[in-house]
Design a protein around this motif. Structure first.
Motif, PDB file in Angstrom:
ATOM      1  N   ARG A 354       0.872  -1.177   0.000  1.00 30.67           N
ATOM      2  CA  ARG A 354       0.000   0.000   0.000  1.00 30.67           C
ATOM      3  C   ARG A 354       0.905   1.220   0.000  1.00 30.67           C
ATOM      4  O   ARG A 354       1.874   1.288   0.760  1.00 30.67           O
ATOM      5  CB  ARG A 354      -0.894  -0.005   1.245  1.00 30.67           C
ATOM      6  CG  ARG A 354      -1.809   1.195   1.351  1.00 30.67           C
ATOM      7  CD  ARG A 354      -3.014   1.062   0.451  1.00 30.67           C
ATOM      8  NE  ARG A 354      -3.868   2.251   0.574  1.00 30.67           N
ATOM      9  CZ  ARG A 354      -3.850   3.277  -0.288  1.00 30.67           C
ATOM     10  NH1 ARG A 354      -3.077   3.245  -1.334  1.00 30.67           N
ATOM     11  NH2 ARG A 354      -4.640   4.310  -0.114  1.00 30.67           N
ATOM     12  N   ARG A 356       0.471   5.364  -0.026  1.00 31.68           N
ATOM     13  CA  ARG A 356      -0.533   6.420   0.060  1.00 31.68           C
ATOM     14  C   ARG A 356       0.192   7.754   0.236  1.00 31.68           C
ATOM     15  O   ARG A 356       1.115   7.847   1.037  1.00 31.68           O
ATOM     16  CB  ARG A 356      -1.450   6.140   1.237  1.00 31.68           C
ATOM     17  CG  ARG A 356      -1.973   7.350   1.969  1.00 31.68           C
ATOM     18  CD  ARG A 356      -3.216   7.905   1.338  1.00 31.68           C
ATOM     19  NE  ARG A 356      -3.735   9.007   2.141  1.00 31.68           N
ATOM     20  CZ  ARG A 356      -4.662   9.842   1.714  1.00 31.68           C
ATOM     21  NH1 ARG A 356      -5.186   9.703   0.519  1.00 31.68           N
ATOM     22  NH2 ARG A 356      -5.079  10.823   2.481  1.00 31.68           N
ATOM     23  N   ARG A 358      -0.265  11.572   1.438  1.00 28.02           N
ATOM     24  CA  ARG A 358      -1.161  12.504   2.121  1.00 28.02           C
ATOM     25  C   ARG A 358      -0.892  13.877   1.510  1.00 28.02           C
ATOM     26  O   ARG A 358       0.093  14.540   1.818  1.00 28.02           O
ATOM     27  CB  ARG A 358      -0.857  12.526   3.614  1.00 28.02           C
ATOM     28  CG  ARG A 358      -1.858  13.350   4.406  1.00 28.02           C
ATOM     29  CD  ARG A 358      -1.176  14.378   5.268  1.00 28.02           C
ATOM     30  NE  ARG A 358      -2.151  15.052   6.104  1.00 28.02           N
ATOM     31  CZ  ARG A 358      -2.496  16.323   5.926  1.00 28.02           C
ATOM     32  NH1 ARG A 358      -1.968  17.027   4.960  1.00 28.02           N
ATOM     33  NH2 ARG A 358      -3.357  16.892   6.737  1.00 28.02           N
ATOM     34  N   PHE A 362      -4.566  18.874  -1.452  1.00 31.67           N
ATOM     35  CA  PHE A 362      -5.907  18.317  -1.511  1.00 31.67           C
ATOM     36  C   PHE A 362      -6.661  18.609  -0.212  1.00 31.67           C
ATOM     37  O   PHE A 362      -7.790  19.096  -0.229  1.00 31.67           O
ATOM     38  CB  PHE A 362      -5.760  16.808  -1.728  1.00 31.67           C
ATOM     39  CG  PHE A 362      -7.026  16.033  -1.857  1.00 31.67           C
ATOM     40  CD1 PHE A 362      -7.865  16.249  -2.920  1.00 31.67           C
ATOM     41  CD2 PHE A 362      -7.348  15.054  -0.938  1.00 31.67           C
ATOM     42  CE1 PHE A 362      -9.019  15.502  -3.056  1.00 31.67           C
ATOM     43  CE2 PHE A 362      -8.491  14.306  -1.071  1.00 31.67           C
ATOM     44  CZ  PHE A 362      -9.329  14.536  -2.132  1.00 31.67           C
TER      45      PHE A 362
ATOM     46  N   LEU B  47      -7.002  15.136  12.711  1.00 33.85           N
ATOM     47  CA  LEU B  47      -6.994  13.860  12.019  1.00 33.85           C
ATOM     48  C   LEU B  47      -6.241  14.116  10.727  1.00 33.85           C
ATOM     49  O   LEU B  47      -6.764  14.713   9.802  1.00 33.85           O
ATOM     50  CB  LEU B  47      -8.421  13.394  11.758  1.00 33.85           C
ATOM     51  CG  LEU B  47      -8.594  12.161  10.891  1.00 33.85           C
ATOM     52  CD1 LEU B  47      -7.861  10.988  11.484  1.00 33.85           C
ATOM     53  CD2 LEU B  47     -10.054  11.823  10.749  1.00 33.85           C
ATOM     54  N   SER B  48      -4.997  13.695  10.719  1.00 33.41           N
ATOM     55  CA  SER B  48      -4.136  14.104   9.612  1.00 33.41           C
ATOM     56  C   SER B  48      -4.405  13.294   8.362  1.00 33.41           C
ATOM     57  O   SER B  48      -4.581  13.834   7.290  1.00 33.41           O
ATOM     58  CB  SER B  48      -2.688  13.958  10.052  1.00 33.41           C
ATOM     59  OG  SER B  48      -1.841  14.080   8.966  1.00 33.41           O
ATOM     60  N   ASN B  49      -4.431  11.991   8.516  1.00 27.52           N
ATOM     61  CA  ASN B  49      -4.450  11.135   7.339  1.00 27.52           C
ATOM     62  C   ASN B  49      -5.512  10.059   7.505  1.00 27.52           C
ATOM     63  O   ASN B  49      -5.593   9.425   8.547  1.00 27.52           O
ATOM     64  CB  ASN B  49      -3.058  10.489   7.186  1.00 27.52           C
ATOM     65  CG  ASN B  49      -2.951   9.620   5.964  1.00 27.52           C
ATOM     66  OD1 ASN B  49      -3.491   9.938   4.921  1.00 27.52           O
ATOM     67  ND2 ASN B  49      -2.268   8.508   6.097  1.00 27.52           N
ATOM     68  N   VAL B  50      -6.337   9.883   6.505  1.00 28.81           N
ATOM     69  CA  VAL B  50      -7.321   8.807   6.483  1.00 28.81           C
ATOM     70  C   VAL B  50      -7.116   8.055   5.181  1.00 28.81           C
ATOM     71  O   VAL B  50      -7.077   8.685   4.123  1.00 28.81           O
ATOM     72  CB  VAL B  50      -8.766   9.348   6.517  1.00 28.81           C
ATOM     73  CG1 VAL B  50      -9.743   8.206   6.647  1.00 28.81           C
ATOM     74  CG2 VAL B  50      -8.955  10.340   7.619  1.00 28.81           C
ATOM     75  N   THR B  51      -6.972   6.775   5.260  1.00 20.76           N
ATOM     76  CA  THR B  51      -6.769   6.057   4.011  1.00 20.76           C
ATOM     77  C   THR B  51      -7.304   4.635   4.111  1.00 20.76           C
ATOM     78  O   THR B  51      -7.556   4.147   5.201  1.00 20.76           O
ATOM     79  CB  THR B  51      -5.287   6.054   3.610  1.00 20.76           C
ATOM     80  OG1 THR B  51      -5.179   5.537   2.291  1.00 20.76           O
ATOM     81  CG2 THR B  51      -4.465   5.205   4.533  1.00 20.76           C
ATOM     82  N   GLY B  52      -7.475   4.023   2.995  1.00 20.19           N
ATOM     83  CA  GLY B  52      -8.005   2.671   2.956  1.00 20.19           C
ATOM     84  C   GLY B  52      -6.931   1.664   2.613  1.00 20.19           C
ATOM     85  O   GLY B  52      -5.906   1.992   2.023  1.00 20.19           O
ATOM     86  N   VAL B  81      -7.556   3.363   7.802  1.00 19.83           N
ATOM     87  CA  VAL B  81      -6.519   3.692   8.769  1.00 19.83           C
ATOM     88  C   VAL B  81      -6.575   5.192   9.053  1.00 19.83           C
ATOM     89  O   VAL B  81      -6.625   6.003   8.122  1.00 19.83           O
ATOM     90  CB  VAL B  81      -5.125   3.312   8.228  1.00 19.83           C
ATOM     91  CG1 VAL B  81      -4.072   3.539   9.292  1.00 19.83           C
ATOM     92  CG2 VAL B  81      -5.112   1.883   7.764  1.00 19.83           C
ATOM     93  N   HIS B  83      -4.814   8.417  11.111  1.00 20.26           N
ATOM     94  CA  HIS B  83      -3.632   8.925  11.831  1.00 20.26           C
ATOM     95  C   HIS B  83      -4.029  10.197  12.571  1.00 20.26           C
ATOM     96  O   HIS B  83      -4.308  11.222  11.942  1.00 20.26           O
ATOM     97  CB  HIS B  83      -2.495   9.237  10.865  1.00 20.26           C
ATOM     98  CG  HIS B  83      -1.788   8.020  10.373  1.00 20.26           C
ATOM     99  ND1 HIS B  83      -2.269   7.242   9.368  1.00 20.26           N
ATOM    100  CD2 HIS B  83      -0.629   7.440  10.761  1.00 20.26           C
ATOM    101  CE1 HIS B  83      -1.448   6.236   9.162  1.00 20.26           C
ATOM    102  NE2 HIS B  83      -0.438   6.343   9.991  1.00 20.26           N
ATOM    103  N   GLN B 121     -11.156  13.073   2.190  1.00 26.79           N
ATOM    104  CA  GLN B 121     -10.405  11.812   2.218  1.00 26.79           C
ATOM    105  C   GLN B 121     -11.364  10.625   2.243  1.00 26.79           C
ATOM    106  O   GLN B 121     -11.094   9.596   1.627  1.00 26.79           O
ATOM    107  CB  GLN B 121      -9.474  11.790   3.424  1.00 26.79           C
ATOM    108  CG  GLN B 121      -8.505  12.952   3.406  1.00 26.79           C
ATOM    109  CD  GLN B 121      -7.409  12.828   4.446  1.00 26.79           C
ATOM    110  OE1 GLN B 121      -6.556  11.970   4.356  1.00 26.79           O
ATOM    111  NE2 GLN B 121      -7.436  13.687   5.426  1.00 26.79           N
TER     112      GLN B 121
END
Lengths: 396, 192
Positions: A354, A356, A358, A362, B47-52, B81, B83, B121
């Motif tokens: 994975r 990703r 950040r 965006f 909430l800095s980072n949200v990802t799948g 996830v 962060h 996100q």
């Protein structure tokens, strides 16, 4: 609000496809709201970005950003190639700041693989990273002024300085914008004494340029009246919406990852973190000018402290057949636009499981509508320009 | 950060040492997030980072009590996830993971009402992974176009070869073209 049938007499569809505006509302509001599609080819959108704006007269009552015109699924592509293979591709994220993109990716992979970086390489990273910050911030100032109607002159002054830094990048990496300069565990090429001299000359002359630039524009009446009190971003909303970088600090939040995380060797330098008071467009502009002055101070210290000789790549760094052990890591740096992070999961293979990004461009746009509501449509351009985005990163 | 207190507060939350993160059941995700945001000791306001992450079904080996290795089928799932960072206390990250039940109809609660940073996100995760976030104010595709049908970041995604479809005189293309022509003869959609 639902779209209504077009008023009688108006053509249902123009010759060139669907109409780009329509009149909103029921009988009481007929003709009051106008939906305008700003972009994707508007020159002030800094790429291909569209805003779906609903106007009441000249006042914005709704604004929905539309993304994806530059989407190429960077993450999927990176999951299909080797770890190092996507390093040159990170250049294309935020194409003004390829050095910091490289750095963020290298930092995340080093965290994942437990790889160190030699001292000289750390200094080189700081030097090219801060030069990139200068490039980005001065471009932003120039573009913002061009958005305000100061067409040409400030932008060309800014680009003149940028050229000098790009010449240095070309000399050390072979490319002016797509540098592909960093490697896991160091950098790709050493800085020769001549290049260091060149950088020192740029650093020496940059404050005089900033003074000149500020004399020209910072106190300009049009700039003040167009920027002050426009697009105010409240402090709490900025934190809650994950806004990072100069945008966050302009709202008065003391959060600079160079100070908080102290990644690399940033604990060795003394610098101040400028903070805004009002969170308006002018604060964001001034904050970038002040950050450039701090970057110059960091550059001076780095050039003075840098060891004369030394390795630039960790001896255990593997360029070929690089397979980090299974696990995951999130590495982030203070990019010129905000927190640039890479979240990586390794399954022990040659490709990331994975990958990703950040993207600060965006996520900083989350609050665009909040900043624009109630403002005039002409100010949307200015507010959008002060966010500082590059669509290569926002759309990935 | 007081991990013991956190674990005692939410017994359903599980520490995963391999990834240094907390696995949170989706029923209590919003409670956990709200606790992290407001508790004076954590104060994770950002909430800095949200990802799948997509996990396909796999065979995993586990050691039983008798020391024998048994192999069993682990169902596939999607995972989000998060962060978290604390801006005021300058600490973090605190990583939460929330898993869906299966990959067919993955639904998770949206964290956007608590953290605006998740707005775009989560839309991106919906767009690329196909996780539906219940309670999201504006869940639409964000990077792909609205008519797109599949979820490209899934591991079993197969790229269609007719993105920019144009009829060319080859056998397979002609078959596909006929299918497309049937679809095109349906009345066009007039989306507002």
């Amino acid at each position: 609000m639902t779209p209504d049938a077009p008023p009688s007499g108006a053509p249902a569809e123009s010759l060139y496809g669907p109409r780009s505006y329509r009149v909103w509302g029921d009988d009481a509001l007929a003709g009051q709201f106008l939906e305008v599609s700003m972009g994707p080819h508007h020159p002030s959108t800094h790429g291909v970005f569209r805003m779906d704006v609903v106007l009441d007269g000249e006042t914005v009552v709704r604004l929905k950003p539309v993304f994806g015109y530059l989407h190429r699924n960077h993450e999927k592509l990176a999951e299909g190639m080797s770890w190092l293979g996507s390093m040159p591709y990170t250049d294309r994220l935020d194409y003004l700041c390829s050095m910091t993109n490289n750095w963020a990716y290298a930092l995340a992979v080093e965290k994942l693989a437990g790889l160190g970086v030699p001292e000289r390489a750390e200094y080189i990273r700081v030097i090219v990273g801060e030069l990139t910050r200068l490039v980005n911030h001065i471009c932003l100032a120039g573009f913002l002024l061009a958005d305000l109607g100061a067409l040409g002159t400030p932008l060309l002054y800014a680009f003149r300085e940028r050229e000098k830094i790009l010449d240095v990048f070309e000399e050390i990496s072979g490319a002016r914008m797509m540098c592909n300069y960093m490697r896991f565990g160091g950098v790709r090429a050493d800085l020769s004494p001549e290049v260091l001299q060149k950088i020192a000359r740029i650093v020496d002359r940059f404050p005089a340029f900033l003074d000149e630039f500020e004399r020209l524009v910072s106190g300009n009446e049009i700039l003040l009246s167009r920027c002050q009190g426009v697009g105010v971003l409240p402090r709490d909303l900025a934190v809650n919406a994950g806004v990072t970088g100069p945008m966050l600090r302009a709202s008065g939040v003391d959060y600079d990852l160079r100070k908080v995380d102290r990644y690399g060797i940033y604990d060795r330098f003394e610098f101040r973190v400028p903070l805004g008071e009002h969170g308006d467009v002018y604060d964001r502009y001034m904050l970038r000018i002040l950050e450039m002055r701090e970057s110059i101070s960091i550059l001076r210290q780095a050039l003075a402290q840098m060891p004369e000789k030394g390795e630039i790549l960790h001896p255990q760094a593997k360029l070929r057949n690089f397979r980090p052990k299974p696990g995951e890591a999130y590495g982030r740096i203070e990019g010129p636009k905000g927190e640039l992070g890479f979240y990586l999961i390794s399954d022990g293979g040659v490709c990331p499981y994975r990958y990703r990004v950040r993207p600060p461009s965006f996520i900083n746009l989350t609050v665009l509508e909040d900043m624009c509501l109630g403002q005039k449509v002409a100010d949307v351009i200015v507010i959008f320009g002060s966010v500082d985005i590059v669509l290569g990163e926002a759309d990935r | 950060m007081n991990a013991e207190r956190f674990a005692a507060q939410f017994p359903g939350v599980q520490w995963d040492a391999a990834t240094s993160s907390w696995i949170v059941p989706h029923e209590i995700l919003l409670d956990v997030a709200n606790f992290l945001k407001t508790d004076p000791e954590f104060r994770m306001e950002m909430l800095s980072n949200v990802t799948g992450v997509d996990r396909l079904p796999a065979k995993v080996k586990t050691k039983g009590e008798d020391g024998k290795e048994t192999e069993h089928e682990r169902p596939g799932y999607l995972e989000v996830v998060y962060h978290f960072y604390s801006v005021s206390r300058k600490q973090g990250p605190l990583v939460l993971r929330c898993r869906t039940e299966g990959r067919e109809t993955p639904i998770l609660p949206s964290i956007t009402p608590l953290f605006r940073s998740a707005e775009f996100q989560e839309r991106e995760i919906f767009d690329l992974f196909g996780i539906v976030f219940s309670g999201h104010p504006d869940l639409r595709r964000i990077l792909m176009w609205d008519e797109f049908e599949d979820f490209p970041m899934r591991k079993d995604y197969v790229e269609p070869d007719d993105y920019e479809w144009e009829p060319t005189p080859h056998d397979a293309v002609l078959v596909k073209a006929r299918r497309r022509q049937v679809a095109d003869s349906a009345p066009p959609r007039h989306d507002a």
